[in-house]
Motif scaffolding. Structure first.
Motif, short mmCIF file in Angstrom:
data_model
loop_
_atom_site.label_atom_id
_atom_site.label_comp_id
_atom_site.label_asym_id
_atom_site.label_seq_id
_atom_site.Cartn_x
_atom_site.Cartn_y
_atom_site.Cartn_z
N LEU A 248 10.04 -43.20 -47.14
CA LEU A 248 11.19 -42.07 -47.04
C LEU A 248 11.66 -41.97 -45.96
O LEU A 248 10.09 -41.07 -45.69
N LEU A 249 12.95 -41.96 -45.37
CA LEU A 249 12.74 -41.86 -43.61
C LEU A 249 13.81 -40.21 -44.17
O LEU A 249 14.75 -40.86 -44.07
N ALA A 250 14.05 -40.08 -42.94
CA ALA A 250 14.50 -39.37 -42.35
C ALA A 250 15.53 -39.59 -40.67
O ALA A 250 14.25 -40.31 -40.44
N ILE A 251 16.56 -39.59 -41.53
CA ILE A 251 17.17 -41.11 -40.10
C ILE A 251 18.16 -39.87 -39.56
O ILE A 251 19.31 -39.34 -40.42
N SER A 252 18.49 -39.82 -38.00
CA SER A 252 19.82 -39.42 -37.47
C SER A 252 20.23 -39.93 -35.96
O SER A 252 18.95 -40.52 -35.62
N LYS A 253 21.50 -40.33 -35.92
CA LYS A 253 21.67 -40.93 -35.14
C LYS A 253 22.88 -40.43 -34.40
O LYS A 253 23.92 -39.99 -35.33
N LEU A 254 22.97 -39.89 -33.10
CA LEU A 254 24.08 -38.91 -32.27
C LEU A 254 25.40 -40.18 -32.50
O LEU A 254 25.03 -41.49 -31.67
N ARG A 255 26.25 -39.96 -32.65
CA ARG A 255 27.52 -40.80 -32.64
C ARG A 255 28.72 -40.57 -32.36
O ARG A 255 28.27 -39.10 -31.28
#
Lengths: 440, 440
Positions: A248-255
């Motif tokens: 179970l991942l928390a994923i965040s990426k700046l676009r």
């Protein structure tokens, strides 16, 4: 010797741990801080149960309001949890000019902007290292160590309960329900496990990390959240065949002008260090333009690991008090007037790799129909695996896609489900694999 | 808008990286700090080579002394390295009341106590996050986040060059000399690699971490140091058979009134997360009584990862300057009057598991003689492996011992070497395996 006075609200697991460290390590902390930390009051509705700590006469009381209104107290530890009483007490402490240490991610994720405003107007600090990742210093790392980096991504295993359950399913091939019951029996899951297993606790934590990493206002509501209750040993076994583990991942990426932010079970390759983070451990990888990837790894929960983070925050604030430097670092790392409203991209617009498992009717032409519908939606299949005929019922067809858009994948699956060629609804698991597109 | 002025000494790899981050991320840093950081002067003997940065007129100069004597400058970045000029400039900057940021572990490990004294008398800060572990925030974690913990042990891969070379030997089965030459060709090792491969650079770093973790005076000289040049593919292959990988580790453990502190190639089990830290990556595990184990993992060297740590330190000091809080945290984490002289245990007194490989003459009675001598010294053998007869010369006999004392092991090996039953001197590799004694 100067003395800093502390009031502790809530003597449950983490509160007891903080009281223990402050009591048992009083001299050690003094040797580092150059001042004494005194636990003036501990408030809890239950003052009878023995916490294994010898409090002085009159220290342990019932009335939390008395503590937040005590003019002698410099720092309040809010260890009650929840979003009602804890919030009221915290706001009153701030009004009274007291600094606050909390582990309350639900409160910060829901009311962080309001708390930030109140604390900033009153010139007090609210410290919350213990709210994300337990003992891992992820808040301090983002807010202080990586201050020279533009952060572009974060990937974390931030809920020990989910990681424990997934590790049990992976190691023992048992069903989710069995693993959950075992986790509950062993104290790794709450009686009501929904906040953990549904992914919401992880979303609270990611909302906080996003604010810190990207200088954005707290935004919990737009984070897409999917829990782990539908994960089966069969999908874990297929994942292994393809070289992946499910976390179970928390994923965040700046676009460009938004962030991707999502919580869901995710297949990651064995080569990703997060794939080896097992049991109730937590880990988070932060990607910055100067550091590349830096990873923190440790116990994300538990009495003493969490209390260690609380005490670190207390000493940080105490050092500021001793130097008259309260407010030395802004609450979410960014100057309040520079915080931006950055939107969280809808999951439907995000592009990634997918694992899809169909329970297909065992008859000719099914594979062709499924792949035809996927193809019509522009979803390109990277590999497919169909198990041989089974004696009865459906056969599993497993597909891994190339990069595809979530909305297209969902539309295709809904179209396929409407036909009479698959049994139960297809299983969809998202993949994070930075090398997954080499051949596409 | 307040402005903090910086003078950079040395525009080599790390200095250039720091200048790049400060220049390119000026606005980002300002949004976090609430003040501007201005690079007033950059001094280097070579001001001709293009660093890819557009400095304003008069910024890039030759004379480092002019920079440390400039009354306008608040913070000096010492990025020259070495222990002579760098030390003189740093001491002059401190005398002049300037704060210093450095990555110079050799200088701190050798003269840290003197620098600490001078900085503390003058009320200035010396920050050195970049000196250990590159971008990993190990200094901040020990000094701030873990302040509520009694630290009992640290285990680290702290030299990217050694880790890169060992990873190549492990993956490709090549000799040390070949792997070193490749590392040099690829820029992962210096032309003179001795400081790295002999383990001294790692010892510098451990001396600093020990001071921070245990509140002890810097003690470099008593740390036992062994490098990686004798590691062969054969020993790596044997290690693998026993479930171990070989890493150059910095190991320190708090004993009753002393510390173990040693640098040597070490066999660690696959289950230890450090065993998966490959290529030029660094990692360090810290064991504290509240946190259990917490691990940091990232790039330990390189222009931008190291410069990221430098900039983190600059912003920390700038925040103190803006709040008039210089000296907020003591240099090595402990109040100067509470620093103790803790002795480092001689390696001979330490007890651990050993891997020993003998190149034994292929004749009857050799194994019995070897094990007899070990037995007489109280060294108990956990497992032994003797490869079948070879066509010519010696056969390898590999032994893993139970816990044994270093002095006894060395005495036994010296006794065995004196006999005519072994060819070349035996190979000795120490083992760290917390589960290794389960059956003993």
């Amino acid at each position: 010797m100067k003395e800093i006075r502390i009031g502790l609200l809530g003597c449950g697991t983490v509160g007891t741990g903080a009281a223990r460290i402050l009591t048992e390590h009083a001299d050690l902390i003094e040797s580092r801080l150059g001042a004494g930390l005194t636990l003036k009051h501990v408030a809890d509705i239950d003052t009878e149960t023995d916490r294994g700590i010898r409090f002085g006469a009159g220290v342990f009381i019932n009335d939390a309001w008395q503590v937040v209104d005590d003019p002698d107290i410099d720092i309040i530890l809010e260890m009650i949890g929840g979003k009602t009483l804890a919030r009221d007490l915290m706001m009153r402490a701030i009004e009274n000019g007291k600094h606050v240490v909390t582990a309350n991610k639900a409160l910060l994720a829901s009311h962080g902007n309001e708390i930030l405003g109140a604390a900033s107007r009153r010139g007090v600090e609210v410290a919350y290292e213990a709210s994300v990742g337990g003992c891992m210093p992820i808040i301090k790392t983002l807010r202080e160590s990586l201050v020279g980096n533009r952060i572009s991504a974060m990937t974390g295993i931030l809920n020990g309960t989910c990681n424990y359950i997934l590790s049990r399913i992976t190691d023992e091939g048992i069903a989710f329900e069995t693993a959950l019951a075992q986790a509950q029996a062993e104290g790794f899951a709450e009686a009501d496990p929904s906040l953990d297993v549904d992914g919401l606790d992880t979303a609270h934590k990611l909302a906080i990390l996003n604010a810190l990493a990207y200088g954005m206002a707290i935004n919990l509501d737009d984070i897409a959240v999917e829990g782990i209750s539908s994960i089966t040993p069969m999908d874990i076994a297929f994942a292994r065949q393809f070289g992946y583990r499910i976390k179970l991942l928390a994923i965040s990426k700046l676009r460009e002008d938004a962030v991707e932010a999502r919580i869901h079970p995710t297949m990651i390759p064995f080569s990703n260090p997060l794939s080896n983070v097992n049991a109730n451990l937590n880990a988070v990888t932060v990607t910055g333009d100067a550091v590349g990837d830096v990873m923190l790894y440790g116990y994300g929960a538990g009495m003493l690991p969490t209390a260690s983070a609380v005490v670190g925050d207390v000493v940080d604030i105490a050092r500021n008090l001793l130097s008259n430097a309260a407010g030395r670092i802004p609450l979410f790392g960014c100057q309040p007037d520079r915080i931006r409203n950055i939107s969280v991209m809808p999951l439907d617009e995000i592009t990634m790799h997918y694992y899809i498992r169909f329970a297909a009717m065992d008859r000719p032409g099914v594979l062709s129909k499924i792949s035809g519908i996927l193809g019509n939606r522009g979803i390109s299949i990277k590999s497919v695996q169909q198990k041989g005929r089974q004696s009865e019922g459906a056969v599993p067809i497993v597909m891994m896609t190339h990069q595809a858009r979530e909305a297209d994948v969902k539309a295709a699956l809904s179209e396929i489900s409407a036909l009479d060629i698959v049994g139960v609804p297809p299983v969809l698991i998202r993949i994070e694999d930075e090398n997954g597109d080499e051949e596409s």
